[in-house]
Design an enzyme around this catalytic site. Structure first.
Site, mmCIF file in Angstrom:
data_model
loop_
_atom_site.group_PDB
_atom_site.id
_atom_site.type_symbol
_atom_site.label_atom_id
_atom_site.label_comp_id
_atom_site.label_asym_id
_atom_site.label_seq_id
_atom_site.Cartn_x
_atom_site.Cartn_y
_atom_site.Cartn_z
ATOM 1 N N SER A 117 0.828 -1.195 0.000
ATOM 2 C CA SER A 117 0.000 0.000 0.000
ATOM 3 C C SER A 117 0.874 1.262 0.000
ATOM 4 C CB SER A 117 -0.980 -0.045 1.185
ATOM 5 O OG SER A 117 -2.028 0.881 1.022
ATOM 6 N N ASP A 188 -9.290 -4.142 -6.012
ATOM 7 C CA ASP A 188 -8.621 -3.331 -4.984
ATOM 8 C C ASP A 188 -8.687 -1.863 -5.384
ATOM 9 O OD1 ASP A 188 -6.873 -1.994 -3.280
ATOM 10 O OD2 ASP A 188 -5.362 -3.576 -3.301
ATOM 11 N N HIS A 200 -8.212 -5.201 -0.815
ATOM 12 C CA HIS A 200 -6.920 -4.621 -0.423
ATOM 13 C C HIS A 200 -6.237 -5.456 0.668
ATOM 14 C CE1 HIS A 200 -3.975 -1.460 -0.480
ATOM 15 N NE2 HIS A 200 -4.154 -1.159 0.783
#
Length: 220
Positions: A117, A188, A200
């Site tokens: 991320s 995602d 995610h």
């Protein structure tokens, strides 16, 4: 970052914090100062210090795939907060400093650069040479330092999502593209135009962590 993306990340912070609470110490550097392999990993937004739960799952999957070679871990030391510009900037500086240190002090150690991320964004900025938009500027490590990097792996990379590069990391990283894997789960919203927030957090269960570990092991 758009309002939609910021709301997605807010939800990600809550869920990631809960899932990484048990892994707070997992990202400490290995006792061996010059392991055969070192994974330099940047956690995602809101994760406690360490490599985060996806990072730890990747490392755990990688270890048995590299035989008897030692695997050290360095957790990128940065805030991983929603103050994205300052946080990512700190991550970029720390990750670069670690690569420089290892190249100078452990030249035979093969480095793996990874991130989840926001951490994937950090790794993108030190490996991509085609600059994403929104004011984030790439600061790629030099080819001399790059020769110490065996592989790059990112999960849920925001740099390929809404309003940034819009492409997987290999496409914007001529230097590292042939040793990079950029994993984006279907739906995602951080790395694609999807709307499935839970995607995610799916990288361990959907097999992408295992796939990435196999890929990286093949580069070591």
């Amino acid at each position: 970052m758009s309002g939609v993306a910021r709301r997605v990340v807010s939800l990600a912070v809550v869920a990631t914090t809960a899932m990484t609470a048990l892994a707070m110490s997992s990202g400490l550097a290995a006792a061996d100062p010059c392991p055969d392999i070192e994974v330099v990993y940047a956690r995602g937004t809101g994760s406690p210090p360490g490599v985060g739960w996806i990072g730890q799952a990747f490392i755990d999957s990688l270890r048995p795939k590299v035989g008897d070679r030692s695997v050290g871990v360095y957790a990128v030391n940065y805030p991983a907060t929603m103050e994205f510009r300052e946080s990512i900037g700190a991550g970029v500086r720390d990750a670069r400093t670690r690569v420089e240190y290892m190249a100078a002090n452990c030249p035979d150690t093969r480095l793996v650069l990874g991130g989840t991320s926001q951490g994937a964004g950090v790794i993108t900025l030190i490996t991509a040479s085609m600059a994403p938009t929104r004011g984030f500027v790439t600061e790629p490590i030099s080819p001399e330092l790059g020769r110490h990097v065996a592989a790059v792996v990112v999960f849920g990379n925001p740099s390929r999502g809404r309003g940034l590069a819009g492409q997987p990391l290999p496409a914007i990283s001529p230097e590292f593209g042939d040793r990079t894997i950029d994993m984006c789960a279907g739906g995602d919203p951080v790395c694609s135009n999807g709307a499935d927030v839970f995607a995610h957090f799916s990288y361990v269960n959907n097999g992408m962590v295992e796939e990435a570990a196999r890929y990286v092991a093949g580069k070591l």
